[in-house]
Motif scaffolding. Sequence first.
Motif, PDB file in Angstrom:
ATOM      1  N   LEU A 143       0.828  -1.203   0.000  1.00  0.00           N
ATOM      2  CA  LEU A 143       0.000   0.000   0.000  1.00  0.00           C
ATOM      3  C   LEU A 143       0.868   1.262   0.000  1.00  0.00           C
ATOM      4  O   LEU A 143       0.581   2.224  -0.711  1.00  0.00           O
ATOM      5  N   THR A 144       1.921   1.242   0.799  1.00  0.00           N
ATOM      6  CA  THR A 144       2.821   2.393   0.853  1.00  0.00           C
ATOM      7  C   THR A 144       3.485   2.624  -0.497  1.00  0.00           C
ATOM      8  O   THR A 144       3.608   3.769  -0.972  1.00  0.00           O
ATOM      9  N   GLN A 145       3.913   1.518  -1.139  1.00  0.00           N
ATOM     10  CA  GLN A 145       4.537   1.630  -2.458  1.00  0.00           C
ATOM     11  C   GLN A 145       3.543   2.189  -3.484  1.00  0.00           C
ATOM     12  O   GLN A 145       3.874   3.096  -4.273  1.00  0.00           O
ATOM     13  N   ASP A 146       2.305   1.679  -3.466  1.00  0.00           N
ATOM     14  CA  ASP A 146       1.306   2.143  -4.434  1.00  0.00           C
ATOM     15  C   ASP A 146       0.932   3.601  -4.185  1.00  0.00           C
ATOM     16  O   ASP A 146       0.702   4.368  -5.136  1.00  0.00           O
ATOM     17  N   LEU A 192      -2.987   8.420 -18.854  1.00  0.00           N
ATOM     18  CA  LEU A 192      -1.740   8.342 -18.098  1.00  0.00           C
ATOM     19  C   LEU A 192      -0.562   7.863 -18.938  1.00  0.00           C
ATOM     20  O   LEU A 192       0.590   8.172 -18.631  1.00  0.00           O
ATOM     21  N   GLU A 193      -0.824   7.116 -20.019  1.00  0.00           N
ATOM     22  CA  GLU A 193       0.265   6.578 -20.821  1.00  0.00           C
ATOM     23  C   GLU A 193       1.108   7.679 -21.469  1.00  0.00           C
ATOM     24  O   GLU A 193       2.305   7.488 -21.718  1.00  0.00           O
ATOM     25  N   VAL A 194       0.474   8.849 -21.742  1.00  0.00           N
ATOM     26  CA  VAL A 194       1.213   9.911 -22.430  1.00  0.00           C
ATOM     27  C   VAL A 194       2.283  10.544 -21.531  1.00  0.00           C
ATOM     28  O   VAL A 194       3.125  11.306 -22.002  1.00  0.00           O
ATOM     29  N   LEU A 195       2.227  10.215 -20.252  1.00  0.00           N
ATOM     30  CA  LEU A 195       3.211  10.792 -19.319  1.00  0.00           C
ATOM     31  C   LEU A 195       4.581  10.128 -19.448  1.00  0.00           C
ATOM     32  O   LEU A 195       5.584  10.655 -18.956  1.00  0.00           O
ATOM     33  N   VAL A 196       4.620   8.933 -20.080  1.00  0.00           N
ATOM     34  CA  VAL A 196       5.877   8.178 -20.232  1.00  0.00           C
ATOM     35  C   VAL A 196       6.455   8.471 -21.613  1.00  0.00           C
ATOM     36  O   VAL A 196       5.738   8.408 -22.620  1.00  0.00           O
ATOM     37  N   PRO A 197       7.725   8.809 -21.758  1.00  0.00           N
ATOM     38  CA  PRO A 197       8.738   8.852 -20.689  1.00  0.00           C
ATOM     39  C   PRO A 197       9.099  10.266 -20.242  1.00  0.00           C
ATOM     40  O   PRO A 197       9.984  10.447 -19.421  1.00  0.00           O
ATOM     41  N   GLU A 198       8.377  11.280 -20.770  1.00  0.00           N
ATOM     42  CA  GLU A 198       8.797  12.653 -20.501  1.00  0.00           C
ATOM     43  C   GLU A 198       8.530  13.054 -19.050  1.00  0.00           C
ATOM     44  O   GLU A 198       9.336  13.734 -18.414  1.00  0.00           O
ATOM     45  N   TYR A 199       7.373  12.615 -18.510  1.00  0.00           N
ATOM     46  CA  TYR A 199       7.015  13.030 -17.158  1.00  0.00           C
ATOM     47  C   TYR A 199       7.158  11.901 -16.131  1.00  0.00           C
ATOM     48  O   TYR A 199       7.201  12.159 -14.936  1.00  0.00           O
ATOM     49  N   LEU A 200       7.134  10.679 -16.616  1.00  0.00           N
ATOM     50  CA  LEU A 200       7.365   9.508 -15.757  1.00  0.00           C
ATOM     51  C   LEU A 200       8.542   8.725 -16.319  1.00  0.00           C
ATOM     52  O   LEU A 200       8.672   8.596 -17.546  1.00  0.00           O
ATOM     53  N   PRO A 201       9.409   8.155 -15.469  1.00  0.00           N
ATOM     54  CA  PRO A 201      10.624   7.488 -15.963  1.00  0.00           C
ATOM     55  C   PRO A 201      10.327   6.251 -16.790  1.00  0.00           C
ATOM     56  O   PRO A 201      10.998   5.980 -17.776  1.00  0.00           O
ATOM     57  N   ASN A 202       9.311   5.466 -16.383  1.00  0.00           N
ATOM     58  CA  ASN A 202       8.984   4.243 -17.124  1.00  0.00           C
ATOM     59  C   ASN A 202       7.560   3.819 -16.778  1.00  0.00           C
ATOM     60  O   ASN A 202       6.906   4.380 -15.891  1.00  0.00           O
ATOM     61  N   HIS A 203       7.107   2.776 -17.489  1.00  0.00           N
ATOM     62  CA  HIS A 203       5.731   2.314 -17.349  1.00  0.00           C
ATOM     63  C   HIS A 203       5.467   1.631 -16.004  1.00  0.00           C
ATOM     64  O   HIS A 203       4.319   1.535 -15.539  1.00  0.00           O
ATOM     65  N   SER A 204       6.506   1.160 -15.317  1.00  0.00           N
ATOM     66  CA  SER A 204       6.314   0.417 -14.064  1.00  0.00           C
ATOM     67  C   SER A 204       5.664   1.273 -12.982  1.00  0.00           C
ATOM     68  O   SER A 204       5.027   0.748 -12.069  1.00  0.00           O
ATOM     69  N   VAL A 205       5.827   2.614 -13.067  1.00  0.00           N
ATOM     70  CA  VAL A 205       5.204   3.496 -12.074  1.00  0.00           C
ATOM     71  C   VAL A 205       3.687   3.406 -12.158  1.00  0.00           C
ATOM     72  O   VAL A 205       2.975   3.609 -11.175  1.00  0.00           O
ATOM     73  N   LEU A 206       3.176   3.057 -13.328  1.00  0.00           N
ATOM     74  CA  LEU A 206       1.729   2.971 -13.527  1.00  0.00           C
ATOM     75  C   LEU A 206       1.156   1.628 -13.105  1.00  0.00           C
ATOM     76  O   LEU A 206      -0.048   1.393 -13.253  1.00  0.00           O
ATOM     77  N   THR A 207       2.007   0.739 -12.592  1.00  0.00           N
ATOM     78  CA  THR A 207       1.579  -0.614 -12.233  1.00  0.00           C
ATOM     79  C   THR A 207       1.536  -0.765 -10.723  1.00  0.00           C
ATOM     80  O   THR A 207       2.485  -0.421 -10.021  1.00  0.00           O
ATOM     81  N   SER A 208       0.444  -1.329 -10.206  1.00  0.00           N
ATOM     82  CA  SER A 208       0.287  -1.556  -8.771  1.00  0.00           C
ATOM     83  C   SER A 208       1.152  -2.721  -8.302  1.00  0.00           C
ATOM     84  O   SER A 208       1.410  -3.675  -9.051  1.00  0.00           O
ATOM     85  N   ALA A 209       1.591  -2.629  -7.058  1.00  0.00           N
ATOM     86  CA  ALA A 209       2.348  -3.747  -6.475  1.00  0.00           C
ATOM     87  C   ALA A 209       1.481  -4.985  -6.325  1.00  0.00           C
ATOM     88  O   ALA A 209       1.994  -6.095  -6.170  1.00  0.00           O
ATOM     89  N   PHE A 210       0.147  -4.829  -6.354  1.00  0.00           N
ATOM     90  CA  PHE A 210      -0.768  -5.959  -6.224  1.00  0.00           C
ATOM     91  C   PHE A 210      -1.139  -6.560  -7.576  1.00  0.00           C
ATOM     92  O   PHE A 210      -1.816  -7.579  -7.629  1.00  0.00           O
ATOM     93  N   ALA A 211      -0.733  -5.914  -8.668  1.00  0.00           N
ATOM     94  CA  ALA A 211      -1.132  -6.368 -10.001  1.00  0.00           C
ATOM     95  C   ALA A 211      -0.364  -7.616 -10.404  1.00  0.00           C
ATOM     96  O   ALA A 211       0.822  -7.751 -10.128  1.00  0.00           O
ATOM     97  N   THR A 212      -1.061  -8.538 -11.058  1.00  0.00           N
ATOM     98  CA  THR A 212      -0.407  -9.738 -11.603  1.00  0.00           C
ATOM     99  C   THR A 212       0.099  -9.480 -13.018  1.00  0.00           C
ATOM    100  O   THR A 212       1.094 -10.054 -13.437  1.00  0.00           O
ATOM    101  N   ASP A 213      -0.603  -8.629 -13.750  1.00  0.00           N
ATOM    102  CA  ASP A 213      -0.184  -8.264 -15.106  1.00  0.00           C
ATOM    103  C   ASP A 213       0.553  -6.921 -15.034  1.00  0.00           C
ATOM    104  O   ASP A 213      -0.062  -5.865 -14.850  1.00  0.00           O
TER     105      ASP A 213
END
Length: 259
Positions: free
Chosen positions: A161-164, A190-211
Amino acid sequence: MNIHVAKDGQQFGPYPLAELEQLVRSGTFRVTDLCWHEGIADWQPISSLVTFATGNVPPPMPVSVPPPVLPATPAVNSRLAVWSLVLGILAFIFLIPFLPAIICGHLALGRIKRSDGALTGRGMAIAGLVMGYFFVAIFMLGIMAGIAFPVISKVQENARLTQDLGNAKHIGLACKLWAQDHNGHFPPNLEVLVPEYLPNHSVLTSAFATDKSEVSYEYTPGLTESSPGDTVLLRDKYTRSHKEIIVRVDMSGAVRRIQ
C-alpha cells in the motif's frame, strides 16, 4: 536359615539346619567342613552352628572364602519402554496423539533407573521420547506459523500500500507538470506521461497487479487545475481489505476505506 557347605573344594546346598545335622550324622559332611549363610561375612566350620552329640570339635580359624555365586535373575524389558517406542512409531506413521509416547518414555526411564539392573529398555524409551518430542516441535512450529502468518501478511500488504501510494502521488505530480505545460489541462490519459514526465511504465503498475503491463490506476480525464481540489484525479484499481488509494486534483493522496 539355608546353609551352604564347602567340602573338598566344592560347594553344596543350601540346606536347612535340621537337614544339615542329619547329613553330618550320616557322615556326608564333617563338623570341620566349612559353611556359610546370609548374615555372616566369612565361612565358618559347621561346628560353629550346632554342637552334636558326638562331641565338640574346636573350630578352626576362619578361612576367607567368597560366598557362593547365586544365579542372577535375568533382566526384563520395561513394558513402559516398549509402549513408548510403539506409540512413538504409531505417532510418526499415523499422526496419532504423541503425548502418551512421551509420558510412557519418562516413566520407563525412571523405573529402569530405580530397578538396579532388573529392567532394561532404556534405548526403546529414549527412541519413543525422541519421536514424541519431534511431534511436539512440529506442533509448536505449526502454532507459531499460524500466529505469524497473518502478521506477516498484514506487514506485506501495508508495504505494498505504501509503495502504491508513493506511485500514485508520483503520477499525480506528473499530471500537474503536464497541466503546467498544457494551459492547465491534465493529460488525456496516463500513458502519455511516459517517458517525458514519468521514468517508465512500471510506475503505472500496482504492487498488487499480476499483469505488470497494464495501467493499474483509474484516471479521470478532462479535468483541469481549476477543477475542485477534492475531485479524485486517479484511484488504484486493486482494492485490498476494503481500502483504495486515491489522488485528488489538489495533489493530496490518501488510502481510504471503501464502504
